[in-house]
Each structure stands twice: as structure tokens, then as C-alpha cells.
Design a protein around this motif. Structure first.
Motif, PDB file in Angstrom:
ATOM      1  N   MET A  66       0.814  -1.180   0.000  1.00  0.00           N
ATOM      2  CA  MET A  66       0.000   0.000   0.000  1.00  0.00           C
ATOM      3  C   MET A  66       0.864   1.253   0.000  1.00  0.00           C
ATOM      4  SD  MET A  66      -2.730  -1.540   0.058  1.00  0.00           S
ATOM      5  CE  MET A  66      -4.154  -2.190   0.780  1.00  0.00           C
ATOM      6  N   PRO A  67       1.699   1.447  -0.996  1.00  0.00           N
ATOM      7  CA  PRO A  67       2.469   2.684  -1.037  1.00  0.00           C
ATOM      8  C   PRO A  67       1.630   3.839  -1.598  1.00  0.00           C
ATOM      9  CG  PRO A  67       3.172   1.214  -2.791  1.00  0.00           C
ATOM     10  CD  PRO A  67       2.123   0.486  -2.011  1.00  0.00           C
ATOM     11  N   VAL A  68       1.904   5.021  -1.054  1.00  0.00           N
ATOM     12  CA  VAL A  68       1.265   6.245  -1.518  1.00  0.00           C
ATOM     13  C   VAL A  68       2.361   7.289  -1.720  1.00  0.00           C
ATOM     14  CG1 VAL A  68      -0.371   8.086  -0.973  1.00  0.00           C
ATOM     15  CG2 VAL A  68      -0.849   5.748  -0.228  1.00  0.00           C
ATOM     16  N   VAL A  69       2.358   7.941  -2.872  1.00  0.00           N
ATOM     17  CA  VAL A  69       3.290   9.026  -3.143  1.00  0.00           C
ATOM     18  C   VAL A  69       2.458  10.265  -3.458  1.00  0.00           C
ATOM     19  CG1 VAL A  69       5.195   9.871  -4.551  1.00  0.00           C
ATOM     20  CG2 VAL A  69       5.016   7.421  -4.050  1.00  0.00           C
ATOM     21  N   HIS A  70       2.622  11.282  -2.619  1.00  0.00           N
ATOM     22  CA  HIS A  70       1.858  12.527  -2.738  1.00  0.00           C
ATOM     23  C   HIS A  70       2.840  13.634  -3.097  1.00  0.00           C
ATOM     24  CE1 HIS A  70      -1.735  14.881  -0.890  1.00  0.00           C
ATOM     25  NE2 HIS A  70      -1.283  15.454  -1.982  1.00  0.00           N
ATOM     26  N   THR A  71       2.640  14.245  -4.257  1.00  0.00           N
ATOM     27  CA  THR A  71       3.532  15.281  -4.757  1.00  0.00           C
ATOM     28  C   THR A  71       2.856  16.642  -4.660  1.00  0.00           C
ATOM     29  OG1 THR A  71       4.497  13.712  -6.316  1.00  0.00           O
ATOM     30  CG2 THR A  71       4.879  16.052  -6.750  1.00  0.00           C
TER      31      THR A  71
ATOM     32  N   ASP B 285       5.804  13.302  -0.543  1.00  0.00           N
ATOM     33  CA  ASP B 285       5.534  12.556   0.681  1.00  0.00           C
ATOM     34  C   ASP B 285       5.267  11.105   0.315  1.00  0.00           C
ATOM     35  OD1 ASP B 285       5.046  12.100   3.341  1.00  0.00           O
ATOM     36  OD2 ASP B 285       3.173  13.223   3.413  1.00  0.00           O
ATOM     37  N   VAL B 286       6.107  10.197   0.815  1.00  0.00           N
ATOM     38  CA  VAL B 286       6.012   8.772   0.497  1.00  0.00           C
ATOM     39  C   VAL B 286       5.663   8.016   1.769  1.00  0.00           C
ATOM     40  CG1 VAL B 286       7.219   6.767  -0.457  1.00  0.00           C
ATOM     41  CG2 VAL B 286       7.816   9.079  -1.242  1.00  0.00           C
ATOM     42  N   SER B 287       4.594   7.238   1.725  1.00  0.00           N
ATOM     43  CA  SER B 287       4.257   6.419   2.886  1.00  0.00           C
ATOM     44  C   SER B 287       3.887   5.018   2.415  1.00  0.00           C
ATOM     45  CB  SER B 287       3.110   7.044   3.686  1.00  0.00           C
ATOM     46  OG  SER B 287       1.967   7.201   2.889  1.00  0.00           O
ATOM     47  N   VAL B 288       4.195   4.055   3.275  1.00  0.00           N
ATOM     48  CA  VAL B 288       3.920   2.664   2.928  1.00  0.00           C
ATOM     49  C   VAL B 288       3.370   1.922   4.136  1.00  0.00           C
ATOM     50  CG1 VAL B 288       5.699   2.541   1.139  1.00  0.00           C
ATOM     51  CG2 VAL B 288       6.254   1.856   3.456  1.00  0.00           C
ATOM     52  N   PHE B 289       2.601   0.893   3.843  1.00  0.00           N
ATOM     53  CA  PHE B 289       2.168  -0.065   4.862  1.00  0.00           C
ATOM     54  C   PHE B 289       3.293  -1.074   5.015  1.00  0.00           C
ATOM     55  CE2 PHE B 289       0.354  -4.387   5.333  1.00  0.00           C
ATOM     56  CZ  PHE B 289      -0.084  -4.274   6.652  1.00  0.00           C
ATOM     57  N   ALA B 290       3.753  -1.264   6.249  1.00  0.00           N
ATOM     58  CA  ALA B 290       4.819  -2.233   6.502  1.00  0.00           C
ATOM     59  C   ALA B 290       4.692  -2.754   7.926  1.00  0.00           C
ATOM     60  CB  ALA B 290       6.188  -1.587   6.297  1.00  0.00           C
ATOM     61  N   ARG B 291       5.022  -4.001   8.118  1.00  0.00           N
ATOM     62  CA  ARG B 291       4.970  -4.615   9.462  1.00  0.00           C
ATOM     63  C   ARG B 291       6.148  -4.192  10.324  1.00  0.00           C
ATOM     64  NH1 ARG B 291      -0.143  -6.207  10.022  1.00  0.00           N
ATOM     65  NH2 ARG B 291      -0.800  -7.596   8.369  1.00  0.00           N
ATOM     66  N   SER B 292       7.227  -3.741   9.693  1.00  0.00           N
ATOM     67  CA  SER B 292       8.387  -3.254  10.429  1.00  0.00           C
ATOM     68  C   SER B 292       8.989  -2.076   9.673  1.00  0.00           C
ATOM     69  CB  SER B 292       9.425  -4.370  10.599  1.00  0.00           C
ATOM     70  OG  SER B 292       9.878  -4.810   9.337  1.00  0.00           O
ATOM     71  N   GLU B 293       9.891  -1.390  10.317  1.00  0.00           N
ATOM     72  CA  GLU B 293      10.497  -0.201   9.723  1.00  0.00           C
ATOM     73  C   GLU B 293      11.178  -0.531   8.401  1.00  0.00           C
ATOM     74  OE1 GLU B 293      13.432   3.457  10.999  1.00  0.00           O
ATOM     75  OE2 GLU B 293      12.745   2.032  12.510  1.00  0.00           O
ATOM     76  N   VAL B 294      11.063   0.381   7.464  1.00  0.00           N
ATOM     77  CA  VAL B 294      11.672   0.215   6.146  1.00  0.00           C
ATOM     78  C   VAL B 294      13.162   0.561   6.255  1.00  0.00           C
ATOM     79  CG1 VAL B 294      11.661   1.067   3.767  1.00  0.00           C
ATOM     80  CG2 VAL B 294       9.502   0.754   4.988  1.00  0.00           C
TER      81      VAL B 294
ATOM     82  N   TRP C 135       6.227   5.100   7.349  1.00  0.00           N
ATOM     83  CA  TRP C 135       5.594   3.786   7.238  1.00  0.00           C
ATOM     84  C   TRP C 135       4.613   3.636   8.385  1.00  0.00           C
ATOM     85  CZ3 TRP C 135       6.108   0.059  11.059  1.00  0.00           C
ATOM     86  CH2 TRP C 135       7.073   0.319  12.036  1.00  0.00           C
ATOM     87  N   THR C 136       3.641   2.796   8.182  1.00  0.00           N
ATOM     88  CA  THR C 136       2.637   2.543   9.203  1.00  0.00           C
ATOM     89  C   THR C 136       2.320   1.051   9.236  1.00  0.00           C
ATOM     90  OG1 THR C 136       0.413   3.070   9.982  1.00  0.00           O
ATOM     91  CG2 THR C 136       0.732   3.051   7.605  1.00  0.00           C
TER      92      THR C 136
END
Length: 116
Positions: A1-6, A63-72, A105-106
């Protein structure tokens, strides 16, 4: 679930959006387990952005955010920055010194009426 907001202080043409979307789609694979197949890209142009106290030159925030179970890993973000910076600068007419790329990341992400 990556999101890139420019966010850009300049206008973003349809061609620039396509070039940025493609660059983000390639670069997101630097993040373990991420691919363009889940990538969401948002573009906001003509934003009122001040950098170093002025808005005399174009600038941008990505702004880049991703769903991850642990830190990227930091190396993933470094690779992403290296790959997209030249494209962002070229397409938005922004000097690299007036560009911020923020990463996050979240462990929780909602999609299709439920959370992962």
C-alpha cells in the motif's frame, strides 16, 4: 500500500504527471515487498510553498508512505531518492536544493472496508 503525494509550487502538466507516476512506479520496488500494482499517486500543483522564507523559485515536497509490518530500511529510501530526484527536478523545474522527500511507514492501513 504505497502512496506518493507530490506537492508542487509550479503547475504539473499531464505529461509530467505521467513521467512522475512512471518514475515512482519503478522506484517503489526499492522498498521490500512493494510494487506499482498497489501504488497510489496524488498530485497537487500551484501550491503556496515557501522554502527558506521565500517563494521566488519553484519548490516541491514529495511525501512517500507505505504499509509495513516493520520499519523500512534506510537503504530503500536512499535508492528511491536517487531514482526519482532527477525526474522530479526535470518534470517540475525544481532545483534539487528546493525539494524535500519525506518518508514514513505505518503498521496499519485501511483498504476495501477493512484494515490490514
Amino acid at each position: 500500500m504505497p502512496v506518493v503525494h507530490t506537492y508542487s509550487s509550479a503547475s504539473i502538466s499531464p505529461e509530467a504527471r505521467e513521467a512522475l507516476k512512471a518514475a515512482y512506479g519503478r522506484a517503489i520496488s526499492a522498498v521490500p515487498g512493494k510494487s506499482e500494482s498497489w501504488l497510489m499517486c496524488l498530485f497537487e500543483d500551484d501550491a503556496h510553498i515557501y522554502f527558506a522564507g521565500n517563494d521566488s523559485e519553484p519548490c516541491a515536497l514529495v511525501d512517500v508512505s507505505v504499509f509495513a509490518r516493520s520499519e523500512v530500511p534506510a537503504s530503500a529510501w536512499e535508492r528511491f531518492t536517487e531514482e526519482v530526484t532527477p525526474v522530479i527536478c526535470r518534470e517540475l523545474g525544481v532545483d534539487a536544493s528546493r525539494l524535500y522527500i519525506r518518508y514514513g511507514w505505518t503498521p496499519s492501513f485501511g483498504w476495501n472496508g477493512a484494515n490490514f
